[in-house]
Design an enzyme around this catalytic site. Structure first.
Site, short mmCIF file in Angstrom:
data_model
loop_
_atom_site.label_atom_id
_atom_site.label_comp_id
_atom_site.label_asym_id
_atom_site.label_seq_id
_atom_site.Cartn_x
_atom_site.Cartn_y
_atom_site.Cartn_z
N HIS A 102 103.94 -24.21 79.68
CA HIS A 102 102.45 -24.27 79.20
C HIS A 102 102.18 -23.90 77.84
O HIS A 102 101.15 -24.42 77.23
CB HIS A 102 101.83 -23.22 80.23
CG HIS A 102 100.30 -23.24 80.29
ND1 HIS A 102 99.53 -24.49 80.36
CD2 HIS A 102 99.37 -22.42 79.82
CE1 HIS A 102 98.14 -24.22 80.05
NE2 HIS A 102 98.08 -22.95 79.77
N ASP A 103 103.16 -23.06 77.20
CA ASP A 103 102.88 -22.65 75.90
C ASP A 103 103.21 -23.74 75.02
O ASP A 103 102.62 -23.68 73.79
CB ASP A 103 103.70 -21.70 75.50
CG ASP A 103 103.26 -20.08 75.54
OD1 ASP A 103 102.25 -20.01 76.05
OD2 ASP A 103 104.02 -19.22 75.65
N ARG B 72 99.96 -8.68 81.54
CA ARG B 72 100.53 -9.77 80.64
C ARG B 72 101.80 -10.10 80.81
O ARG B 72 102.27 -11.53 80.79
CB ARG B 72 100.63 -8.84 79.28
CG ARG B 72 101.03 -9.67 77.99
CD ARG B 72 100.33 -11.07 77.94
NE ARG B 72 100.66 -11.88 76.75
CZ ARG B 72 100.16 -12.94 76.22
NH1 ARG B 72 99.17 -13.41 77.17
NH2 ARG B 72 100.46 -13.38 75.37
N ASP C 93 105.02 -27.97 82.17
CA ASP C 93 104.05 -26.91 82.37
C ASP C 93 103.84 -26.86 83.90
O ASP C 93 103.15 -27.89 84.51
CB ASP C 93 102.73 -27.55 81.74
CG ASP C 93 101.55 -26.62 81.92
OD1 ASP C 93 101.54 -25.54 82.50
OD2 ASP C 93 100.55 -26.78 81.16
N SER D 139 94.27 -25.31 77.81
CA SER D 139 94.33 -24.37 78.88
C SER D 139 92.74 -24.32 79.26
O SER D 139 91.99 -25.06 79.66
CB SER D 139 95.23 -23.26 78.46
OG SER D 139 95.35 -22.42 79.33
#
Length: 382
Positions: A355-356, A219, A322, A149
């Site tokens: 994405h994680d 968040r 992602d 990232s």
């Protein structure tokens, strides 16, 4: 036995010239190291961290058995980045809230907490500060620099700022710049923070407050973008928190403000946790650095021209679901490198996690990284 590690800190008095034209003097960088530097210093690997991570990449602290580093599944003895073979360094970025000098610290020139007066930072500034720390550790050339990232952006920048100092660059779930949509997500998150009444123009420390409401929302917005639709549906679907018998005939309680769906509960939980440990000004600094990163900008948006100075060999990894940094963005980098006749390997992993995924235990992903680092180890004699 888990790898037991010790955080360290290094102080720098000489001013660091920043891309903004400002200078930062009298600062410190928090870092950790894992493994041993070999005799010819050819086995050093720098790990660059993403937005809410830190220098604590791997292992645990002696007095905290549940303190595993954020990439502990990737870095350690016998792991893909094997600390029995490599000397691995994790550095906390300037402006962070995990030990390196940042907005929460006092400005030595004024004696006041920096707050909103902390200078704006860029990815290039972080790389320049990392190079200073490596100089102090006696590491001239890195066997590899690696990150996911935002960390991947730093790894790419290493290839451009210090082309002779990194033999390999491993950029995972990254991009050559942010799309307009990504910048928009960052801006909405920043507005949530700066419009929180407890923000006080970034000088909330003076008032003994924390803009927790803004941090929670920031968040929650970010977390939505890190997960894929498939993962959210698999984990939460449309499940309700309350039993049907306590609701209307449809199963809904018909409320506009209470938490009713499981996904709502999950996001609020993530927001609450984040607001307890992360600094609001740090969030603003880091997301803006993300926005600014664009190495092709100085070359008329020609990415091939931007990467002409790169000398390293590259591994690029992307993940099929992602949507924040989709595979097409990694392929842009691959194309630019190939047009420059650079050595590049590319793995596009079919993974459902969004994405994680770069933090998780996908076997194909970990095997690809392991294989690549086995090759690096052979070159470094590790």
């Amino acid at each position: 036995m888990p790898l037991v590690v010790q955080p360290q800190s290094m102080h720098f008095q000489a001013p660091l010239a920043l891309a903004s034209g400002a200078h930062l003097a009298d600062y410190q960088l928090a870092y950790e190291t894992y493994g041993q530097l070999n005799a010819d210093k050819s086995n050093a690997v720098l790990i660059c961290h993403a937005l809410n991570a830190s220098h604590h990449v791997a292992g645990v602290y002696a007095d905290q058995p549940d303190s595993a580093g954020w990439w502990d599944n990737m870095v350690g003895p016998g792991k893909p980045v094997d600390t029995d073979r490599f000397f691995v360094i994790g550095i906390n970025n300037l402006g962070s809230c995990f030990g390196s000098t940042g907005p929460m610290h006092r400005n030595p020139a004024s004696g006041e907490v920096y707050g909103a007066d902390f200078p704006v930072l860029t990815v290039e500034d972080w790389v320049a500060s990392q190079a200073r720390l490596l100089d102090a550790l006696g590491v001239g050339v890195l066997a590899a620099v690696m990150g996911g990232s935002l960390g991947g952006m730093q790894a790419l920048s290493w290839a451009l700022q210090f082309p002779q100092r990194a033999r390999h660059v491993v950029a995972i779930a990254s991009a050559p710049n942010l799309s307009a949509e990504n910048i928009a997500f960052n801006e909405v998150a920043r507005r949530a923070i700066v419009t929180d009444p407890d923000f006080h123009g970034g000088h909330f420390y003076r008032f003994g407050t924390v803009p927790r409401r803004g941090l929670r929302i920031a968040r929650m917005i970010g977390h939505i973008t890190y997960l894929s639709d498939d993962v959210m549906n698999a984990k939460f679907g449309r499940e309700l928190r309350h039993a049907v018998e306590s609701a209307g005939k449809s199963g809904y309680r018909y409320t506009t403000q209470d938490i009713e769906f499981q996904i709502e509960s999950y996001l609020r939980h993530q927001g609450d946790k984040f607001s307890q440990y992360f600094d609001a000004n740090t969030y603003l600094l880091i997301t803006r650095a993300l926005d600014y990163f664009d190495p092709a900008r100085a070359f008329g948006s020609d990415l091939t021209a931007a990467f002409a100075r790169a000398q390293a060999k590259f591994l690029l990894v992307s993940f099929s679901t992602d949507w924040r940094f989709p595979p097409a963005r990694s392929r842009e980098i691959v194309t630019a490198l190939l047009e420059n006749r650079r050595h590049v390997s590319y793995a596009e992993i079919d993974a459902p996690h969004g994405h994680d995924a770069f933090l998780l235990d996908d076997p194909c992903y970990l095997a690809a990284v392991r294989t690549y680092f086995n090759g690096i180890a052979g070159e470094a004699g590790a």
